[in-house]
Design a protein around this motif. Structure first.
Motif, PDB file in Angstrom:
ATOM      1  N   LYS A 260     -12.324  26.761 -93.434  1.00 55.43           N
ATOM      2  CA  LYS A 260     -12.474  27.829 -92.437  1.00 55.43           C
ATOM      3  C   LYS A 260     -11.205  27.851 -91.591  1.00 55.43           C
ATOM      4  O   LYS A 260     -10.635  26.801 -91.292  1.00 55.43           O
ATOM      5  CB  LYS A 260     -13.671  27.570 -91.519  1.00 55.43           C
TER       6      LYS A 260
ATOM      7  N   LYS B  81      -7.763  27.220-101.355  1.00 53.93           N
ATOM      8  CA  LYS B  81      -8.937  26.516-101.889  1.00 53.93           C
ATOM      9  C   LYS B  81      -8.634  25.891-103.247  1.00 53.93           C
ATOM     10  O   LYS B  81      -9.085  24.779-103.547  1.00 53.93           O
ATOM     11  CB  LYS B  81     -10.127  27.464-101.978  1.00 53.93           C
TER      12      LYS B  81
ATOM     13  N   LYS C 157      -8.716  21.836-104.249  1.00 54.99           N
ATOM     14  CA  LYS C 157      -9.395  21.244-105.407  1.00 54.99           C
ATOM     15  C   LYS C 157      -8.434  20.383-106.229  1.00 54.99           C
ATOM     16  O   LYS C 157      -8.794  19.296-106.676  1.00 54.99           O
ATOM     17  CB  LYS C 157     -10.017  22.334-106.269  1.00 54.99           C
TER      18      LYS C 157
ATOM     19  N   LYS D  89     -18.411  18.752 -93.770  1.00 53.87           N
ATOM     20  CA  LYS D  89     -17.907  19.072 -95.102  1.00 53.87           C
ATOM     21  C   LYS D  89     -17.041  20.334 -95.146  1.00 53.87           C
ATOM     22  O   LYS D  89     -16.879  20.953 -96.190  1.00 53.87           O
ATOM     23  CB  LYS D  89     -19.058  19.202 -96.093  1.00 53.87           C
ATOM     24  N   ILE D  90     -16.498  20.718 -93.986  1.00 56.98           N
ATOM     25  CA  ILE D  90     -15.632  21.891 -93.897  1.00 56.98           C
ATOM     26  C   ILE D  90     -14.316  21.462 -93.261  1.00 56.98           C
ATOM     27  O   ILE D  90     -14.306  20.766 -92.257  1.00 56.98           O
ATOM     28  CB  ILE D  90     -16.283  23.009 -93.052  1.00 56.98           C
TER      29      ILE D  90
ATOM     30  N   ILE E 266     -15.906  20.810 -98.907  1.00 56.09           N
ATOM     31  CA  ILE E 266     -16.332  21.812 -99.886  1.00 56.09           C
ATOM     32  C   ILE E 266     -15.898  23.224 -99.508  1.00 56.09           C
ATOM     33  O   ILE E 266     -15.991  24.132-100.319  1.00 56.09           O
ATOM     34  CB  ILE E 266     -17.864  21.775-100.078  1.00 56.09           C
ATOM     35  N   ASP E 267     -15.424  23.404 -98.274  1.00 58.36           N
ATOM     36  CA  ASP E 267     -15.008  24.743 -97.837  1.00 58.36           C
ATOM     37  C   ASP E 267     -13.890  24.628 -96.812  1.00 58.36           C
ATOM     38  O   ASP E 267     -13.687  23.574 -96.213  1.00 58.36           O
ATOM     39  CB  ASP E 267     -16.194  25.496 -97.240  1.00 58.36           C
TER      40      ASP E 267
END
Length: 149
Positions: free
Chosen positions: A92, A72, A76, A49-50, A89-90
């Motif tokens: 990196k 980010k 969205k 989920k990254i 969701i994130d």
């Protein structure tokens, strides 16, 4: 008859091609980023989920840290509009030093050492009063004359 993009979309939406679909969608998302960020991206992948974004140079990491909130927010918006990458969701970021090393090595291969011939003839008056300084100027004159040979 369905067009090719509809067929591809249907194929990529099947569970067996889920990973390929994620890769394609993450590439589309990266293409939406500002040029200053997009130029530094070597590749990206999704895991747990990254969305991991590999950068090609350490300087781009700083650029991303300053604009991570923007990235980010764009993710969205992309998720809402395209209804894809919803599991992410994130984000990196990291520097892939393999790509950085290859780029440095490539630039070193291209770099041609510049050598200039001696332009001075060593013709100057040595007006130094101090013996040490006078000797230094004379050694410089000697080096100039040696370089002309």
């Amino acid at each position: 008859m369905k067009n090719v993009s509809e067929v591809l979309t249907h194929l990529l939406s099947s569970p067996s091609f889920k990973k390929l679909y994620e890769i394609r969608e993450s590439e589309h998302f990266i293409q939406m980023l500002p040029l200053s960020l997009k130029n530094g991206i070597a590749f990206s992948f999704a895991k747990d989920k990254i969305l991991f974004i590999a950068l090609s140079h350490p300087c781009f990491k700083q650029e991303f840290y300053h604009k991570i909130a923007l990235v980010k927010q764009l993710l969205k918006q992309y998720q809402r509009q395209k209804n894809t990458l919803l599991e992410i969701i994130d984000i990196k970021i990291f520097v892939t030093y393999d790509a950085y090393k290859k780029e440095v090595e490539k630039n070193q291969e291209i770099a041609i050492p510049q050598v200039y011939g001696e332009l001075s003839r060593g013709e100057f008056k040595n007006l130094a009063k101090d013996q040490e300084i006078h000797a230094l100027f004379e050694s410089i004159r000697g080096n100039i004359l040696k370089n002309q040979e």
